[in-house]
Write a protein that holds these residues in place. Structure first.
Motif, PDB file in Angstrom:
ATOM      1  N   GLU A  11      -0.792 -46.321  74.630  1.00 52.35           N
ATOM      2  CA  GLU A  11      -0.745 -46.104  76.073  1.00 52.35           C
ATOM      3  C   GLU A  11      -1.605 -47.137  76.789  1.00 52.35           C
ATOM      4  N   VAL A  14       0.362 -50.190  77.499  1.00 46.34           N
ATOM      5  CA  VAL A  14       1.243 -50.018  78.667  1.00 46.34           C
ATOM      6  C   VAL A  14       0.447 -50.183  79.957  1.00 46.34           C
ATOM      7  N   ARG A  15      -0.773 -49.690  79.971  1.00 45.14           N
ATOM      8  CA  ARG A  15      -1.614 -49.886  81.165  1.00 45.14           C
ATOM      9  C   ARG A  15      -1.848 -51.382  81.406  1.00 45.14           C
ATOM     10  N   CYS A  17       0.214 -53.756  80.573  1.00 43.22           N
ATOM     11  CA  CYS A  17       1.489 -54.278  81.099  1.00 43.22           C
ATOM     12  C   CYS A  17       1.678 -53.893  82.558  1.00 43.22           C
ATOM     13  N   ASN A  18       1.337 -52.677  82.891  1.00 45.14           N
ATOM     14  CA  ASN A  18       1.497 -52.228  84.279  1.00 45.14           C
ATOM     15  C   ASN A  18       0.623 -53.029  85.241  1.00 45.14           C
ATOM     16  N   LEU A  21       2.420 -56.875  84.840  1.00 50.02           N
ATOM     17  CA  LEU A  21       3.852 -56.919  85.172  1.00 50.02           C
ATOM     18  C   LEU A  21       4.644 -58.043  84.479  1.00 50.02           C
ATOM     19  N   LYS A  48       5.668 -44.120  80.836  1.00 50.14           N
ATOM     20  CA  LYS A  48       4.427 -44.523  81.500  1.00 50.14           C
ATOM     21  C   LYS A  48       4.466 -45.927  82.091  1.00 50.14           C
ATOM     22  N   LYS A  49       5.476 -46.710  81.751  1.00 55.11           N
ATOM     23  CA  LYS A  49       5.546 -48.079  82.277  1.00 55.11           C
ATOM     24  C   LYS A  49       6.054 -48.077  83.717  1.00 55.11           C
ATOM     25  N   ARG A  50       5.709 -49.114  84.459  1.00 53.81           N
ATOM     26  CA  ARG A  50       6.244 -49.268  85.811  1.00 53.81           C
ATOM     27  C   ARG A  50       7.718 -49.628  85.755  1.00 53.81           C
ATOM     28  N   SER A  51       8.450 -49.207  86.767  1.00 54.49           N
ATOM     29  CA  SER A  51       9.902 -49.388  86.759  1.00 54.49           C
ATOM     30  C   SER A  51      10.320 -50.853  86.799  1.00 54.49           C
ATOM     31  N   GLU A  52       9.438 -51.722  87.276  1.00 53.78           N
ATOM     32  CA  GLU A  52       9.769 -53.150  87.344  1.00 53.78           C
ATOM     33  C   GLU A  52       9.844 -53.794  85.963  1.00 53.78           C
ATOM     34  N   ILE A  53       9.281 -53.151  84.968  1.00 55.52           N
ATOM     35  CA  ILE A  53       9.229 -53.698  83.614  1.00 55.52           C
ATOM     36  C   ILE A  53      10.379 -53.128  82.794  1.00 55.52           C
TER      37      ILE A  53
END
Length: 205
Positions: A11, A14-15, A17-18, A21, A48-53
Motif C-alpha cells: 500500500e 501505491v501512496r 504512485c499517487n 502520478l 487505493k490508486k488514483r483514477s488517473e493511473i
C-alpha cells in the motif's frame, strides 16, 4: 514520455504512485516471483490508486482462462504478457477483454523485436535478456540494437534503467515510455526518493 512503475506490491508503494502520478502502475499477478502479489492484495492496491493511473497486470505464461478469472477479481486497464505467449492468445485476450495488450520482449537480437511486432500486441516492453529470468533483473537492454531496429509498434524501454543512465537511454532509443522496477528500489523495496528523481528526469521538472 509515459512512465510505468512496476512491481508494486505494498500500500505504501501505491501512496508513492499517487503522489507522483506515473501513467501506469504494474503488479506481478503470476505467482512465484519476488514481486508477486496475491489477487486479494492486488485488488486492494488497485482500489487505493488514483483514477488517473492505469493498472497493469503482468502475467507470465498463464492460460487465457486464468487471466480472465483474475480479471474478475482485479479491475485492470492493461494486460502485460511476459512469457512465451503467441499471437493467437493475444488476439483471444483482446477479443474477450477489450483491454490493451502489451507484450514484453527480452531482446537478444533484432529478430526478437521483428518477431514480437508480428504478434498483434498494442505495445511492446523491450528489456534486457537474462537467461532463465523474466523481468525485474536490473539487466540493461541493448539500446543500440533497439535504436537500429526502430520498432514500428509503440514500445516501452525497460531493464536496468536508473536515474544515472535514463537520459542516455532516452537520447538513443526514443521510446514511447519507460518502465522501472529494480531501478526504483533500495534493498528490494520501492524507494520514494528514487521514484521522485525519475519523475523529475522524465518530465523535465
Amino acid at each position: 514520455m509515459k512512465l510505468k512503475f512496476c512491481g508494486i506490491r505494498r500500500e505504501e508503494d501505491v501512496r508513492f504512485c499517487n503522489a507522483l502520478l506515473p501513467e501506469y502502475m504494474g503488479m506481478i499477478l503470476s505467482q512465484g516471483f519476488r514481486r508477486s502479489v496475491a489477487p486479494e492484495m492486488a485488488a486492494r492496491l488497485v482500489r487505493k490508486k488514483r483514477s488517473e493511473i492505469a493498472a497493469v497486470g503482468v502475467f507470465v505464461n498463464e492460460s487465457t482462462e486464468t487471466i480472465l478469472e483474475l480479471l474478475r477479481q482485479i479491475p485492470l486497464d492493461v494486460i502485460q504478457l511476459h512469457g512465451n505467449e503467441n499471437a493467437a492468445q493475444i488476439a483471444q485476450l483482446c477479443a474477450k477483454t477489450g483491454l490493451l495488450i502489451w507484450k514484453a520482449v527480452r531482446v537478444k537480437s533484432a529478430s526478437d523485436i521483428a518477431s514480437a511486432q508480428q504478434l498483434g500486441a498494442d505495445c511492446l516492453v523491450l528489456e534486457g535478456f537474462c537467461s532463465g529470468q523474466v523481468g525485474g533483473t536490473g539487466k540493461t537492454a541493448d539500446w543500440s540494437l533497439i535504436a537500429q531496429s526502430a520498432p514500428k509498434t509503440p514500445f516501452f524501454l525497460a531493464g536496468g534503467l536508473r536515474s544515472d543512465n535514463l537520459q542516455d537511454a532516452l537520447q538513443l532509443v526514443h521510446p514511447e515510455g519507460v518502465d522501472f522496477s529494480s531501478g526504483i528500489e533500495t534493498d528490494g523495496v520501492k524507494d520514494f526518493e528514487k521514484m521522485k528523481e525519475i519523475v523529475k528526469i522524465v518530465r523535465g521538472e
